[in-house]
Enzyme design. Structure first.
Site, PDB file in Angstrom:
ATOM      1  N   GLU A 167      -9.186   9.009   5.430  1.00  0.00           N
ATOM      2  CA  GLU A 167      -9.409   7.568   5.251  1.00  0.00           C
ATOM      3  C   GLU A 167     -10.394   7.260   4.122  1.00  0.00           C
ATOM      4  OE1 GLU A 167      -8.223   4.663   6.598  1.00  0.00           O
ATOM      5  OE2 GLU A 167      -6.619   5.929   7.376  1.00  0.00           O
ATOM      6  N   GLU A 175     -13.665   5.211  -0.369  1.00  0.00           N
ATOM      7  CA  GLU A 175     -14.530   4.252   0.331  1.00  0.00           C
ATOM      8  C   GLU A 175     -15.283   4.975   1.444  1.00  0.00           C
ATOM      9  OE1 GLU A 175     -12.367   0.352   1.033  1.00  0.00           O
ATOM     10  OE2 GLU A 175     -10.780   1.510   0.076  1.00  0.00           O
ATOM     11  N   LYS A 234     -15.486   3.898   5.483  1.00  0.00           N
ATOM     12  CA  LYS A 234     -14.316   3.709   6.345  1.00  0.00           C
ATOM     13  C   LYS A 234     -14.390   4.668   7.522  1.00  0.00           C
ATOM     14  CE  LYS A 234     -10.411   2.094   5.037  1.00  0.00           C
ATOM     15  NZ  LYS A 234      -9.068   1.889   4.464  1.00  0.00           N
ATOM     16  N   GLU A 260       0.853  -1.197   0.000  1.00  0.00           N
ATOM     17  CA  GLU A 260       0.000   0.000   0.000  1.00  0.00           C
ATOM     18  C   GLU A 260       0.876   1.229   0.000  1.00  0.00           C
ATOM     19  OE1 GLU A 260      -2.806   0.342   3.301  1.00  0.00           O
ATOM     20  OE2 GLU A 260      -3.249  -1.807   3.175  1.00  0.00           O
TER      21      GLU A 260
END
Ligand code: NAG
Ligand code: NAG
Ligand code: NAG
Ligand code: NAG
Length: 449
Positions: free
Chosen positions: A330, A321, A324, A267
């Site tokens: 985030e 997303e 999250k 990542e």
């Protein structure tokens, strides 16, 4: 964000495509397909999106049946994950991992090209303290893969958080947390060595920058031009925080005498939005980080400590997303919005060029990457003008494009000719990392592109 960037804009997704399916590729690039969201497209549409953008490697955080089926026969290489919640079962029961591998891996293989199983994620940072289970679980999964004749084709590893390091600055002082070394690090590294697997690490220069923005320069964090940071331990100069962080992990491996183990960055990314206190989050910085990261990987260069190891990197993440938890950042690491539009078009330059990039004639050009050095450029230039079949008459002495008489200018002409002659097909602007795409025509002397 008032001023558009002055350097040539480029589309990193096209850069990605030039790397992903290149026959000569040595480095590899992928994306994390996280699904903590209630508004993402159905998996078959996502696979189409990956394919449209020539994204050839994807990491999943689970083994979702819908996703794995959608990826069948796509040609995309898949890293699947056994979630942390299953670690204790996986550690204690071979029959559990046998069944898991059968139902979640073997069942889809080889039509779904699964290449690795990540056992857990950032296990040392898991509040449920699953650390003791990690290595036994990895071993059991590997044994189960062997039973299904898959261990030759599918590796086992486990992504570490960067916080597994106790020291990372200066880079050469990189060391794993002392409490973990005997308990889990050494046994895991022995396992990785025995099974020819790599060490997976999640690396976020953004976290270091946002916590120390008074000390770390933004251009250093974003791979932009900067004076670099000299490692006081060994004198090596780092031009990016990403390289410094990767090398801190290599230094930690060296300190334990595991110099042979390679790192995969599972990542890395930069959020396009954040809370007021998340200094550095923003769309322009995210575009710069991710675009330059791609160029960095494309350069084919390793890091100062491991110049020969090309980079294997999964960018975080495919989508924003919305479910999250945590700070705003985030939920904003995505390259795409859930409606599949790109998050980073804006700062990548001329909107007319980037919005239909590659779809229209003449909207992308292939140029030489001066960073790889004249020797590699010259080799690639010779190939392009020779067996590559590029039109190199204009760069012959006395012709229109001879001036400026530099390897970069000549290579740019030849690479672009090759790229255009091949109808701008994915993989035709790569030349082993010596070339990259831009969305404005190059500008050398009297030459027309
Ligand atoms: C397959 O994986 C899922 C999610 O990791 C898990 O819940 C399920 O138990 C697995 N199947 C088997 C047979 O282990
Ligand atoms: C987690 O487990 C390790 C190993 O058993 C132990 O040393 C450590 O104290 C535990 N940490 C917590 C927070 O329970
Ligand atoms: C694995 O390969 C061996 C030898 O090729 C074969 O005998 C065996 O049936 C295979 N096992 C599985 C589960 O496919
Ligand atoms: C798995 O690996 C073996 C040994 O390297 C190779 O012969 C085989 O073709 C691979 N299988 C697939 C489906 O790629």
């Amino acid at each position: 964000m008032a001023n558009p960037p002055t350097r040539p804009a480029f589309s990193f997704l096209l850069l990605l495509s030039s790397l992903f399916f290149s026959p000569t590729r040595s480095a590899s690039f992928g994306v994390n397909y996280g699904r903590i969201a209630d508004n993402l497209p159905p998996p078959p549409k996502v696979v189409e999106l990956l394919r449209t953008n020539s994204i050839a490697n994807v990491r999943l955080f689970d083994t979702d049946a819908g996703v794995l089926s959608a990826l069948a026969n796509s040609g995309i290489s898949v890293l699947v994950s056994l979630p942390n919640e299953l670690l204790s079962l996986a550690a204690s029961s071979q029959s559990f991992t046998d069944a898991w591998v059968q139902a979640n891996v073997s069942k889809y293989y080889p039509s779904t090209r699964i290449v690795s199983v990540a056992v857990g994620n950032e296990v040392f940072a898991d509040p449920h303290n699953t650390t003791d289970y990690l290595v036994p679980a990895m071993r059991n999964v590997h044994v189960s893969l062997t039973k299904y004749n898959l261990s030759e084709n599918i590796t086992v590893s486990s992504p570490l958080a960067f916080s597994a390091l106790q020291s990372s600055y200066p880079t050469s002082s990189g060391a794993f947390r002392a409490d973990l070394v005997e308990l889990v690090i050494k046994p895991m590294l022995d396992f990785l060595r025995q099974t020819s697997s790599s060490l997976m690490v999640n690396v976020y220069p953004f976290f270091a920058y946002t916590a120390n923005s008074d000390k770390i320069s933004l251009s250093y964090a974003l791979f932009q031009e900067n004076p670099g940071v000299v490692d006081s331990g060994n004198g090596l100069r780092y031009l990016s925080l990403f390289d410094a962080q990767v090398d801190a992990v290599y230094a930690a491996l060296s300190a334990l005498q595991y110099d042979d183990i390679k790192i995969t960055v599972t990542e890395t990314g930069w959020p396009s939005k954040g809370d007021a206190n998340e200094v550095g989050a923003g769309i322009q910085n995210a575009a710069a980080y991710n675009g330059n990261l791609v160029r960095r990987v494309l350069s084919g260069k390793g890091t100062p400590l491991r110049p020969k190891n090309t980079l294997d990197v999964y960018m975080f993440a495919l989508f924003n997303e919305d479910q999250k938890p945590g700070p705003t950042s985030e939920r904003n690491y995505g390259l795409f919005y859930p409606d599949e539009s790109r998050v980073y078009e804006m700062p990548l330059g001329a909107p007319e060029a980037t919005s239909h990039v590659g779809a229209r004639g003449g909207s992308t050009w292939c140029v030489a990457n001066g960073d790889v050095g004249e020797e590699r450029l010259q080799r690639a230039l010779d190939f392009a003008c020779g067996e590559g079949g590029a039109d190199c008459r204009p760069i012959e002495k006395g012709a229109t494009c001879y001036e400026p008489n530099t390897v970069v200018a000549h290579a740019t002409y030849a690479f672009n000719s090759y790229y255009q002659r091949n109808a701008r097909a994915a993989g035709t602007c790569y030349f082993g990392g010596a070339a990259y795409l831009v969305t404005h025509p190059p500008n050398y002397g009297k030459c027309e592109y």
